[in-house]
Design a protein around this motif. Structure first.
Motif: not given
Length: 204
Positions: A88-101, A107-114
């Motif tokens: 999930f951390i590495f997927l945060l730099v995948a623009r198609p996922l981050v730019e998708m509405p 914050w989602m990754v923070v929730v998962i890791v936390g």
């Protein structure tokens, strides 16, 4: 704890098949992270699917042949947390996922890791006091949905413009991602309630 469970957990053969598979999953995690860093999403998908298969296999083998050990109870969830949180951390730099509405957000990754840090800390605290805090079904569902969300995201990144997938794959990514986040929160709360009850019963 039953005598059968105690005997299985005290098995001195730590480097058995299930534990070797868990260790192999850590090696796969390194390969997955390298592939994600290089945006080799199809290779990442293959590595993650192999990791999921070994996760199921080591659990089945340990139960089927009575090879549950203290090392396995530590190594198996540790490998799961490394590969899921890292993906999930590495997927945060995948623009198609981050730019998708409504797509992947920090914050989602923070929730998962936390959540993983919280449950790990609580489990360590309780089991040091001799209290069994094994995985529960809410945690298993959390792991399943997180894995499905990662697989859907990697499929989307591997074939972003495939005509046969373009109409339904983005919706599948959003559905599985939000389901995983919601189940992560729910399972964390349920583990917290169980931990509170166990601590209260010890104090009484």
């Amino acid at each position: 704890m039953s005598s059968k469970r105690r005997s299985s957990l005290s098995n001195p053969t730590y480097w058995n098949v299930p534990n070797l598979l868990s260790g192999f999953r850590l090696v796969l995690a390194v390969g997955l992270f390298v592939a994600l860093a290089w945006e080799a999403y199809l290779a990442s998908l293959g590595l993650f699917l192999v990791a999921c298969a070994t996760d199921w296999l080591d659990g089945w083998y340990a139960r089927r042949y009575g090879q549950i050990t203290f090392l396995g109870r530590i190594l198996d969830p540790f490998a799961d947390k490394v590969i899921i949180c890292g993906a999930f951390i590495f997927l945060l730099v995948a623009r198609p996922l981050v730019e998708m509405p409504w797509g992947l957000r920090p914050w989602m990754v923070v929730v998962i890791v936390g959540r993983e840090m919280f449950v790990t800390a609580v489990r360590s605290f309780l089991e040091q006091r001799g209290v069994d805090f094994s995985a529960r079904w809410s945690g298993k569902w959390k792991m399943f949905l997180q894995s499905v969300a990662i697989i859907a995201a990697l499929c989307y990144l591997s074939w972003p413009e495939a005509p046969a997938l373009a109409q339904w794959l983005p919706g599948m990514v959003l559905l599985t991602l939000w389901a995983a986040v919601i189940q992560t929160v729910v399972s964390g709360l349920l583990y917290g309630v169980v931990a509170f009850r166990l601590l209260s019963s010890q104090a009484s």
